[in-house]
Design a protein around this motif. Structure first.
Motif, PDB file in Angstrom:
ATOM      1  N   ILE A 124       0.840  -1.197   0.000  1.00  0.00           N
ATOM      2  CA  ILE A 124       0.000   0.000   0.000  1.00  0.00           C
ATOM      3  C   ILE A 124       0.875   1.246   0.000  1.00  0.00           C
ATOM      4  O   ILE A 124       1.691   1.446   0.894  1.00  0.00           O
ATOM      5  N   ALA A 125       0.701   2.058  -1.037  1.00  0.00           N
ATOM      6  CA  ALA A 125       1.370   3.356  -1.098  1.00  0.00           C
ATOM      7  C   ALA A 125       0.429   4.399  -0.523  1.00  0.00           C
ATOM      8  O   ALA A 125      -0.679   4.581  -1.015  1.00  0.00           O
ATOM      9  N   TRP A 126       0.880   5.067   0.515  1.00  0.00           N
ATOM     10  CA  TRP A 126       0.098   6.143   1.139  1.00  0.00           C
ATOM     11  C   TRP A 126       0.606   7.430   0.517  1.00  0.00           C
ATOM     12  O   TRP A 126       1.647   7.951   0.916  1.00  0.00           O
ATOM     13  N   ILE A 127      -0.099   7.940  -0.476  1.00  0.00           N
ATOM     14  CA  ILE A 127       0.411   9.000  -1.334  1.00  0.00           C
ATOM     15  C   ILE A 127      -0.007  10.378  -0.824  1.00  0.00           C
ATOM     16  O   ILE A 127      -1.191  10.651  -0.647  1.00  0.00           O
ATOM     17  N   SER A 128       0.986  11.238  -0.609  1.00  0.00           N
ATOM     18  CA  SER A 128       0.698  12.632  -0.270  1.00  0.00           C
ATOM     19  C   SER A 128       1.048  13.521  -1.458  1.00  0.00           C
ATOM     20  O   SER A 128       2.088  13.346  -2.107  1.00  0.00           O
ATOM     21  N   THR A 129       0.151  14.460  -1.748  1.00  0.00           N
ATOM     22  CA  THR A 129       0.303  15.416  -2.850  1.00  0.00           C
ATOM     23  C   THR A 129      -0.197  16.774  -2.372  1.00  0.00           C
ATOM     24  O   THR A 129      -0.763  16.893  -1.279  1.00  0.00           O
ATOM     25  N   PRO A 136      -2.843  20.081   0.995  1.00  0.00           N
ATOM     26  CA  PRO A 136      -2.377  18.695   0.937  1.00  0.00           C
ATOM     27  C   PRO A 136      -3.512  17.695   0.795  1.00  0.00           C
ATOM     28  O   PRO A 136      -4.639  17.931   1.223  1.00  0.00           O
ATOM     29  N   ASN A 137      -3.163  16.566   0.192  1.00  0.00           N
ATOM     30  CA  ASN A 137      -4.066  15.425   0.073  1.00  0.00           C
ATOM     31  C   ASN A 137      -3.287  14.182   0.465  1.00  0.00           C
ATOM     32  O   ASN A 137      -2.074  14.097   0.225  1.00  0.00           O
ATOM     33  N   LEU A 138      -3.972  13.225   1.050  1.00  0.00           N
ATOM     34  CA  LEU A 138      -3.345  11.979   1.496  1.00  0.00           C
ATOM     35  C   LEU A 138      -4.294  10.837   1.207  1.00  0.00           C
ATOM     36  O   LEU A 138      -5.447  10.861   1.660  1.00  0.00           O
ATOM     37  N   ALA A 139      -3.855   9.829   0.450  1.00  0.00           N
ATOM     38  CA  ALA A 139      -4.749   8.740   0.064  1.00  0.00           C
ATOM     39  C   ALA A 139      -3.957   7.452  -0.176  1.00  0.00           C
ATOM     40  O   ALA A 139      -2.823   7.497  -0.652  1.00  0.00           O
ATOM     41  N   GLU A 147       4.668  16.231  -8.373  1.00  0.00           N
ATOM     42  CA  GLU A 147       5.496  15.644  -7.323  1.00  0.00           C
ATOM     43  C   GLU A 147       4.581  14.898  -6.358  1.00  0.00           C
ATOM     44  O   GLU A 147       3.407  15.233  -6.216  1.00  0.00           O
ATOM     45  N   PHE A 148       5.136  13.898  -5.676  1.00  0.00           N
ATOM     46  CA  PHE A 148       4.355  13.170  -4.667  1.00  0.00           C
ATOM     47  C   PHE A 148       5.300  12.469  -3.712  1.00  0.00           C
ATOM     48  O   PHE A 148       6.500  12.329  -3.982  1.00  0.00           O
ATOM     49  N   VAL A 149       4.755  12.036  -2.580  1.00  0.00           N
ATOM     50  CA  VAL A 149       5.510  11.256  -1.607  1.00  0.00           C
ATOM     51  C   VAL A 149       4.785   9.934  -1.395  1.00  0.00           C
ATOM     52  O   VAL A 149       3.567   9.913  -1.182  1.00  0.00           O
ATOM     53  N   VAL A 150       5.537   8.837  -1.476  1.00  0.00           N
ATOM     54  CA  VAL A 150       5.010   7.528  -1.104  1.00  0.00           C
ATOM     55  C   VAL A 150       5.401   7.270   0.345  1.00  0.00           C
ATOM     56  O   VAL A 150       6.580   7.109   0.663  1.00  0.00           O
ATOM     57  N   ASN A 151       4.420   7.267   1.226  1.00  0.00           N
ATOM     58  CA  ASN A 151       4.621   6.917   2.625  1.00  0.00           C
ATOM     59  C   ASN A 151       4.232   5.450   2.784  1.00  0.00           C
ATOM     60  O   ASN A 151       3.142   5.045   2.370  1.00  0.00           O
TER      61      ASN A 151
END
Length: 214
Positions: free
Chosen positions: A26-31, A38-41, A81-85
Motif C-alpha cells: 500500500i502506497a500512502w500517497i501525499s500530494t 495537501p491530500n493523502l490517500a 510531485e508526490f511522496v510515497v509513505n
C-alpha cells in the motif's frame, strides 16, 4: 475454468483481480494541489520499478461518478510531485480513514490526525508517522483508460528517501521487516501484516548453485 475478461462486467473483473493479485503493498500517497493544499490517500496498485534511477509506480483508478479523476491525480497534474509513505501496521487505521471521500481541498491529514512534515526535495509533505517515505518527481503519467474501471500509471523518480534510524542497517541499507511491519491489501476488506508469517528461500544465482541443490 477459463475467464474471458471481455465477457465479464467491471465488478467481477475487480473481484477476481483483487483476490488473486496479492498481497499488494500500500502506497500512502501525499500530494498538494495548485493552491498548496495537501491530500493523502492510499493506493494498493503500487510497486517498485527499478533501482537506477530509483523509480516507483502507483495506479489511480477512475473514481465513482460524478468524479472523473481522483484528487491525487488532479494534484499531480498541477504539481508533478508526490511522496510515497509506506503503510505500516502502526498507522493502518489512519491509512484506512484517509480513503474516505472528502471534498477536494479538504485535508486528510486533519481527518486522520497525522502530522505533515516538510519534504527535502519536493513540495508535498510526508507523513511523520510513516517509518519510510519516498519523495518523488513525476516521470510520466500513462493513461490506460479513462472509462469506468480504467485508470492511469504514475511513474515517479525517487529524489530522496526517509527511514526511521532504528530500522535501517546502514551497512547494507536493509530495513528491519519486523520493525517496519508493512501492511498488504488482500481481497475485499482483508489486509495482512507482511511481517507476521515469513519464510526464507535460497536463491539460485549461478549454474553452480543449481548443481548443489538437493
Amino acid at each position: 475454468m477459463e475467464l474471458d475478461p471481455s465477457t465479464l462486467d467491471e465488478g467481477k473483473i475487480y473481484n477476481f483481480m483483487m483476490s488473486t493479485i496479492l498481497p499488494r503493498p500500500i502506497a500512502w500517497i501525499s500530494t498538494i494541489d495548485a493552491q498548496g493544499r495537501p491530500n493523502l490517500a492510499p493506493y494498493a496498485y503500487f510497486m517498485g520499478v527499478c533501482c537506477v534511477p530509483m523509480t516507483v509506480l502507483f495506479c489511480p483508478v477512475v473514481p465513482p461518478r460524478p468524479k472523473r479523476k481522483k484528487d491525487t491525480l488532479c494534484n499531480i497534474e498541477a504539481v508533478p510531485e508526490f511522496v510515497v509513505n509506506v503503510a505500516s501496521a502502526s498507522c493502518i487505521d489512519a491509512v484506512n480513514l484517509s480513503a474516505a471521500p472528502l471534498p477536494a481541498g479538504e485535508s486528510e491529514f486533519d481527518l486522520t490526525g497525522t502530522t505533515p512534515v516538510a519534504s527535502s526535495r519536493v513540495r508535498p509533505p510526508r507523513v511523520k508517522e510513516a517509518a519510510v517515505a519516498y519523495e518523488c518527481r513525476v516521470r510520466d503519467v500513462i493513461e490506460i483508460s479513462a472509462a469506468p474501471g480504467g485508470g492511469w500509471i504514475v511513474l515517479g523518480t525517487v529524489l530522496m528517501a526517509h527511514v526511521d534510524d532504528a530500522l535501517l542497517d546502514p551497512d547494507t541499507c536493509h530495513v528491519d521487516l519486523h520493525g517496519l511491519r508493512p501492511v498488504g491489501r488482500l481481497g475485499g476488506g482483508s489486509f495482512t501484516n507482511a511481517a507476521a508469517d515469513t519464510f526464507t528461500l535460497t536463491r539460485y544465482r549461478t549454474l553452480a548453485d543449481l548443481a548443489t541443490r538437493k
